[in-house]
Design a protein around this motif. Structure first.
Motif, PDB file in Angstrom:
ATOM      1  N   UNK A  75      93.355  49.709   7.527  1.00 38.04           N
ATOM      2  CA  UNK A  75      92.983  48.195   7.996  1.00 38.04           C
ATOM      3  C   UNK A  75      94.132  47.353   7.860  1.00 38.04           C
TER       4      UNK A  75
ATOM      5  N   UNK B  25      86.817  55.548   3.382  1.00 37.37           N
ATOM      6  CA  UNK B  25      85.816  54.552   3.356  1.00 37.37           C
ATOM      7  C   UNK B  25      85.776  54.153   4.906  1.00 37.37           C
TER       8      UNK B  25
ATOM      9  N   UNK C 183      92.217  61.563   2.262  1.00 39.97           N
ATOM     10  CA  UNK C 183      91.599  61.283   0.782  1.00 39.97           C
ATOM     11  C   UNK C 183      91.318  59.766   0.522  1.00 39.97           C
ATOM     12  N   UNK C 184      92.219  59.222   0.921  1.00 40.73           N
ATOM     13  CA  UNK C 184      92.261  57.525   0.466  1.00 40.73           C
ATOM     14  C   UNK C 184      91.759  56.708   1.825  1.00 40.73           C
ATOM     15  N   UNK C 185      91.278  57.118   2.799  1.00 40.40           N
ATOM     16  CA  UNK C 185      90.878  56.214   3.751  1.00 40.40           C
ATOM     17  C   UNK C 185      89.504  56.687   4.114  1.00 40.40           C
TER      18      UNK C 185
END
Lengths: 235, 235
Positions: free
Chosen positions: A57, A156, A152-154
């Motif tokens: 984002x 969402x 892994x970390x995006x």
DNA sequence: CCTACCGATCGGTAGG
DNA sequence: CCTACCGATCGGTAGG
């Protein structure tokens, strides 16, 4: 500072450095600079790095464009949307992770060590687990490997449909762990239930993205040793 | 649907339901609805939930305001900036995590079990580790506990100065693990180097935020059992 | 805590 | 792949 650096970079990417061009005498379009698939891949690499550093984002498509010397609207010539770039980054990450994993398991298969009679047969899953862990650390922490950390970390930021596309790749990747962990469970090297063990182990490895610093501290081999010592019983 | 739900909620929050008001005959300002600290805390709770669900960047201050029945500018009466809200969420999360952890360790301290002569003295650190792990799962996965997950996964959105503020709290929290792990290392229950073991163990637990589903699958007790079985040797 | 508003930024597009 | 642009949204503020 940023503005100047960017404009120089942009000009260089667009026109080439005139001095260098004349010195080498190379025609403008023969280099891979102008190759279509290559420009697309440059965008992906830059996007992966920026998505990892700042988050999806917080990264604008203008940031990505500037990183490869394009103007603001141009990434949309290569990708339909920002979301599509994110999905492409993750897909590339999973493809390379699966490939590296398969290579690691393949190298471990020949039973030459066991044939030498030095180790018990049950130790082969131990070797396989070590290779899986080491390959995973390479995928997460190796130089320039930003693609899988983004995944892994995006996670969402993906749409439902995009998640489905990735679920198959993730399933393939995680499936390779199950038979190895089951063998280790059967031989007593692993005590926890296999399914939870897999989730906890992958979590322990995945979290390393948050704290690992290549410049100081442990090497990937030391990390692998520590993980093996932490997870496995001795017999 | 959302617009209608929000306007009803907003009116209710601002004026109270007229029917209910008359029925109970309570004056408007005596309830905690109008308490200043309470409104601030309602904002924090809503922010934690939204930051966790959608991410910090994808959550607008308008979303947070609407969630507690305020208008768009009103959160800035309670917080200087959106960043300040994020920091406050994380600080509250760490304070409650540290408090829960201290409570768990305190309950484990009385040596009544060891005094009964049933277990070896070396087992007490085992009990302490179990309490640390269980408290950690509670902090991450307990109902309404959105504050610490936000801290784990939105760390990147903090400024340098804010990170320093949190670093002390995180240091306090993690410090409680070290003596327990050192004792377990000394007694042979833990094989990996203590520092790496701590990082890997906390990673395994922290990652559960990504996959744990309270509606199906394991309970927090089962998770704790699995983690203990995975990390600890038998003697 | 609301009203009314502002400057900045963003993803995306048309037309070349 | 650039140019020029648009509608939407966002964090934040003044003034009450």
């Amino acid at each position: 500072m940023t503005a100047h650096a960017l404009s120089v970079q942009r000009l260089t990417a667009r026109l080439g450095d005139p001095a260098l061009k004349r010195a080498r005498g190379r025609p403008r379009k023969t280099e891979d600079e102008r190759d279509d698939g290559n420009r697309r891949h440059q965008l992906l690499t830059a996007a992966a790095r920026l998505f990892r550093e700042k988050g999806f984002d917080a990264t604008s498509t203008r940031d990505i464009a500037a990183a490869v010397g394009m103007h603001s609207g141009s990434p949309f010539y290569h990708f339909k949307s920002k979301d599509a770039m994110l999905l492409a980054v993750m897909e590339e990450g999973m493809r390379s992770a699966i490939s590296r994993q398969a290579q690691a398991l393949q190298d471990a298969e020949p039973g030459s060590i066991a044939a030498a009679g030095a180790a018990p047969a049950a130790s082969e899953p131990v070797v396989q687990l070590r290779r899986l862990i080491r390959a995973h650390f390479d995928t997460l922490l190796g130089p320039g490997n930003d693609f899988v950390p983004v995944m892994l970390y995006e996670h969402r930021s993906l749409s439902e449909h995009q998640r489905l596309v990735l679920a198959k790749l993730q399933g393939d990747y995680e499936a390779a762990w199950t038979p190895v962990l089951e063998a280790l469970h059967a031989s007593g090297h692993l005590q926890a239930p296999v399914k939870l063990a897999r989730l906890l182990i992958l979590g322990a490895l995945n979290w390393s993205v948050q704290w690992f610093d290549e410049t100081k501290g442990a090497s990937l081999d030391e990390l692998t040793d520590a993980a093996m010592a932490l997870f496995l019983k001795e017999s």
